[in-house]
Design a protein around this motif. Structure first.
Motif, short mmCIF file in Angstrom:
data_model
loop_
_atom_site.label_atom_id
_atom_site.label_comp_id
_atom_site.label_asym_id
_atom_site.label_seq_id
_atom_site.Cartn_x
_atom_site.Cartn_y
_atom_site.Cartn_z
N GLU A 92 -8.12 -5.47 8.04
CA GLU A 92 -7.10 -5.63 9.08
C GLU A 92 -5.76 -5.86 8.40
OE1 GLU A 92 -9.53 -7.76 12.78
OE2 GLU A 92 -8.22 -8.96 11.49
N VAL A 93 -4.80 -4.99 8.63
CA VAL A 93 -3.50 -5.09 7.99
C VAL A 93 -2.64 -6.09 8.75
CG1 VAL A 93 -1.42 -3.86 7.27
CG2 VAL A 93 -3.65 -2.73 7.15
N GLY A 94 -2.23 -7.15 8.10
CA GLY A 94 -1.41 -8.17 8.74
C GLY A 94 0.04 -7.76 8.88
N ALA A 99 -1.66 -12.89 8.21
CA ALA A 99 -2.15 -12.35 6.95
C ALA A 99 -3.15 -11.23 7.17
CB ALA A 99 -2.81 -13.47 6.14
N SER A 100 -3.25 -10.33 6.18
CA SER A 100 -4.29 -9.31 6.20
C SER A 100 -5.65 -9.95 5.91
CB SER A 100 -4.01 -8.23 5.15
OG SER A 100 -2.80 -7.57 5.42
N ARG A 101 -6.72 -9.30 6.41
CA ARG A 101 -8.07 -9.82 6.18
C ARG A 101 -8.99 -8.69 5.71
NH1 ARG A 101 -10.21 -13.35 11.12
NH2 ARG A 101 -10.04 -11.35 12.22
N ILE A 102 -9.89 -9.03 4.77
CA ILE A 102 -10.81 -8.05 4.21
C ILE A 102 -12.24 -8.60 4.24
CG2 ILE A 102 -11.53 -6.89 2.08
CD1 ILE A 102 -8.64 -6.58 1.31
N ALA A 103 -13.19 -7.72 4.60
CA ALA A 103 -14.62 -8.04 4.52
C ALA A 103 -15.30 -6.92 3.74
CB ALA A 103 -15.22 -8.18 5.91
N TYR A 104 -16.07 -7.27 2.70
CA TYR A 104 -16.69 -6.28 1.81
C TYR A 104 -18.17 -6.06 2.14
CZ TYR A 104 -12.67 -6.47 -1.35
OH TYR A 104 -11.41 -6.40 -1.89
N ASN A 105 -18.63 -4.85 1.87
CA ASN A 105 -20.06 -4.51 1.92
C ASN A 105 -20.31 -3.60 0.71
OD1 ASN A 105 -22.66 -3.74 2.43
ND2 ASN A 105 -22.32 -3.17 4.55
N ARG A 106 -20.57 -4.22 -0.45
CA ARG A 106 -20.63 -3.43 -1.68
C ARG A 106 -21.75 -3.83 -2.63
NH1 ARG A 106 -14.97 -5.36 -4.26
NH2 ARG A 106 -15.08 -3.27 -5.19
#
Length: 334
Positions: A92-94, A99-106
């Motif tokens: 999500e670009v803040g 603020a921007s938020r990031i969730a990883y699946n790696r």
């Protein structure tokens, strides 16, 4: 002709358009990227010969990723495939105070399951001048760590310049190894350190301050403990808000400190990949300029990436030089 080799994950970024949150959006945009791939693509855009080493999913998603990479002119000979899905992350670009938020699946993706025995590092590193890696790759899985270590040992043996951004990510390192110990081991195979006090403290377990004096003392200690490192370059980013940033570079080379002027970016379009743009700009600069000009070029590359959506800096050498030389007024080019 010499080439640059990068090693790292190819990852898909999924994001709501504009500055929307996922809760309010019913559509998504996607981009292919990955820290080291971002560096590779930026260098290829600047006209360098680049080869990327990785592993992607053996399906149409992985094939699309390889096609995307090939489109930059990057050599994909040693991008292997396996049965695991391509890694991805949601962003999500803040904007402004949000603020921007990031969730990883790696951690169970195709790169996490890379097979080290499939990489012929002697062949990969033929004609190689620079080999670039970051601390993200060995944190993803033990097999990624083993593959990278073998590549670094080979690079050291044949005298390749090895650039590293030993970025520490606490959400990684789930396979039993301590991140700081692994990073110190792998940095010992490297020659050019791209990072500042925070990164040095993580690698060495020290507590230097982030001011100029602390940076210089941290650099001296890093070179004392890891003599293979002969040049240290740091990117400073000062965040006013999510939409307003300042960037600056500083370095410790041959017992000398130097720094760039501050560059201001307002409004910020996309912060993702700005550190990778700095690394790519630095490598290009070291190939073509002296150390101080290389640092200024890297800082300009970092600044201009803040204005480009997606993970990759698509700027040409001429674009970056204009910003570096102070032509940042944004006038239309006709």
């Amino acid at each position: 002709m010499s080439k640059i080799v990068t090693f790292g994950e190819v990852i898909m970024r999924i994001s709501p358009p504009g500055n929307r949150t996922m809760k309010q959006s019913h559509e998504m945009e996607f981009f292919f990227g990955g820290t080291e791939l971002n560096v590779a693509a930026s260098l290829a855009t600047m006209g360098c010969e680049v080869q990327h080493v990785s592993s992607v999913s053996d399906d149409f998603v992985g094939e699309s990723a390889v096609s995307f990479i090939r489109g930059f002119g990057i050599d994909v000979t040693f991008i292997n495939k396996n049965e695991h899905p391509l890694g991805l992350y949601f962003l999500e670009v803040g904007s402004s105070v949000r603020a921007s938020r990031i969730a990883y699946n790696r951690l169970n993706g195709s790169f996490a399951n890379i097979r080290p025995e499939k990489i012929d590092w002697k062949k990969v590193l033929e004609r190689c001048e620079y080999f670039h890696w970051t601390g993200i790759s060995p944190g993803i899985s033990e097999s990624a760590y083993e593959a990278l270590k073998e590549g670094l040992k080979t690079a050291q043996h044949i005298g390749v310049e090895v650039t590293t951004d030993p970025a520490y990510r606490s959400n990684l390192w789930k396979y039993g190894k301590k991140g700081s110990e692994v990073l110190k081991e792998l940095v010992s195979y490297s020659t050019i350190f791209i990072g500042g006090v925070n990164e040095i403290n993580e690698v060495l377990g020290t507590r230097f301050s982030s001011d100029k004096e602390g940076f210089i003392e941290a650099c001296k200690e890093l070179k004392k403990q890891i003599p293979s490192v002969h040049r240290i370059f740091d990117k400073i980013r000062i965040g006013v808000t999510a939409s307003s940033q300042q960037t600056q570079g500083r370095a410790w080379v041959n017992e000398n400190y130097f720094e760039t002027n501050l560059l201001e970016i307002n409004p910020v379009v996309d912060r993702v990949g700005t550190g990778d743009a700095f690394a790519a700009g630095l490598i290009y600069g070291l190939k073509n300029f002296d150390d101080e000009k290389a640092l200024n070029f890297a800082n300009a590359a970092c600044a201009i990436k803040h204005t480009i959506p997606g993970d990759i800096n698509y700027s040409s050498v001429e674009d970056i030089l204009e910003v570096m030389n102070g032509n940042s007024g944004g006038r239309i080019k006709r």
